[in-house]
Design a protein around this motif. Sequence first.
Motif, PDB file in Angstrom:
ATOM      1  N   GLU A  45     -38.361 -75.226 -24.721  1.00 12.38           N
ATOM      2  CA  GLU A  45     -38.375 -74.717 -26.098  1.00 12.38           C
ATOM      3  C   GLU A  45     -37.246 -75.345 -26.929  1.00 12.38           C
ATOM      4  O   GLU A  45     -37.458 -75.772 -28.058  1.00 12.38           O
ATOM      5  N   MET A  46     -36.052 -75.419 -26.353  1.00 13.40           N
ATOM      6  CA  MET A  46     -34.899 -75.963 -27.082  1.00 13.40           C
ATOM      7  C   MET A  46     -35.030 -77.472 -27.308  1.00 13.40           C
ATOM      8  O   MET A  46     -34.574 -77.973 -28.334  1.00 13.40           O
ATOM      9  N   ILE A  47     -35.636 -78.177 -26.376  1.00 12.79           N
ATOM     10  CA  ILE A  47     -35.855 -79.613 -26.566  1.00 12.79           C
ATOM     11  C   ILE A  47     -36.749 -79.824 -27.784  1.00 12.79           C
ATOM     12  O   ILE A  47     -36.489 -80.683 -28.633  1.00 12.79           O
ATOM     13  N   GLN A  48     -37.789 -79.032 -27.885  1.00 10.07           N
ATOM     14  CA  GLN A  48     -38.713 -79.114 -29.023  1.00 10.07           C
ATOM     15  C   GLN A  48     -38.003 -78.752 -30.322  1.00 10.07           C
ATOM     16  O   GLN A  48     -38.139 -79.448 -31.327  1.00 10.07           O
ATOM     17  N   ALA A  49     -37.226 -77.687 -30.312  1.00 11.28           N
ATOM     18  CA  ALA A  49     -36.587 -77.181 -31.531  1.00 11.28           C
ATOM     19  C   ALA A  49     -35.410 -78.031 -32.009  1.00 11.28           C
ATOM     20  O   ALA A  49     -35.214 -78.209 -33.206  1.00 11.28           O
ATOM     21  N   HIS A  50     -34.625 -78.555 -31.073  1.00 11.00           N
ATOM     22  CA  HIS A  50     -33.374 -79.222 -31.449  1.00 11.00           C
ATOM     23  C   HIS A  50     -33.399 -80.748 -31.348  1.00 11.00           C
ATOM     24  O   HIS A  50     -32.497 -81.406 -31.848  1.00 11.00           O
ATOM     25  N   GLU A  51     -34.397 -81.297 -30.666  1.00 11.81           N
ATOM     26  CA  GLU A  51     -34.488 -82.742 -30.475  1.00 11.81           C
ATOM     27  C   GLU A  51     -33.124 -83.352 -30.122  1.00 11.81           C
ATOM     28  O   GLU A  51     -32.572 -84.164 -30.865  1.00 11.81           O
ATOM     29  N   PRO A  52     -32.562 -82.957 -28.969  1.00  8.47           N
ATOM     30  CA  PRO A  52     -31.243 -83.470 -28.579  1.00  8.47           C
ATOM     31  C   PRO A  52     -31.277 -84.973 -28.323  1.00  8.47           C
ATOM     32  O   PRO A  52     -32.327 -85.544 -28.016  1.00  8.47           O
ATOM     33  N   GLN A  53     -30.109 -85.579 -28.450  1.00  2.67           N
ATOM     34  CA  GLN A  53     -29.978 -87.008 -28.178  1.00  2.67           C
ATOM     35  C   GLN A  53     -29.653 -87.272 -26.710  1.00  2.67           C
ATOM     36  O   GLN A  53     -29.766 -88.406 -26.240  1.00  2.67           O
ATOM     37  N   LEU A  54     -29.237 -86.219 -26.027  1.00  5.10           N
ATOM     38  CA  LEU A  54     -28.822 -86.315 -24.632  1.00  5.10           C
ATOM     39  C   LEU A  54     -28.944 -84.923 -24.015  1.00  5.10           C
ATOM     40  O   LEU A  54     -28.687 -83.924 -24.695  1.00  5.10           O
ATOM     41  N   VAL A  55     -29.336 -84.848 -22.751  1.00  4.78           N
ATOM     42  CA  VAL A  55     -29.479 -83.551 -22.078  1.00  4.78           C
ATOM     43  C   VAL A  55     -28.742 -83.582 -20.751  1.00  4.78           C
ATOM     44  O   VAL A  55     -28.887 -84.531 -19.971  1.00  4.78           O
ATOM     45  N   PHE A  56     -27.961 -82.530 -20.518  1.00  2.00           N
ATOM     46  CA  PHE A  56     -27.292 -82.310 -19.234  1.00  2.00           C
ATOM     47  C   PHE A  56     -28.137 -81.309 -18.466  1.00  2.00           C
ATOM     48  O   PHE A  56     -28.381 -80.198 -18.940  1.00  2.00           O
TER      49      PHE A  56
END
Length: 122
Positions: A45-56
């Motif tokens: 859900e957060m990947i969709q909402a925030h479109e991060p540039q990098l994920v840990f």
Amino acid sequence: MTSLQGMRVLVVENDELNAMLLQMQLEGEGMRVEGIAPTVAEALEMIQAHEPQLVFLDYWLARNENSTSVAALLQHRGIPFLVATGMDTSQLPEVFNAGIKLAKPYTSKDLIHALKQALAVA
């Protein structure tokens, strides 16, 4: 190596203390923590909402879940990631080869190097 300054990052970690410490480390490097997700559903859900540039990613999450499906989505979308785990990194599912693997325990220096590596690979 790439600068981490201003980079939008999502943390997928179910241990509150580890997540808080990680957030402090990342923000100390000038990164913007867009959120902390303790479960697969919240991470997706957060990947969709925030479109991060990098994920840990932590490999093991709440509810005895692992982050394999999150890594698959990140790979599909071309979002760089790193995965931290206390298990032997060679035992991780193949999808994690698309990111950077970080063995626990790790130092702050190891973390920053791994983050920069993940960005350089992308």
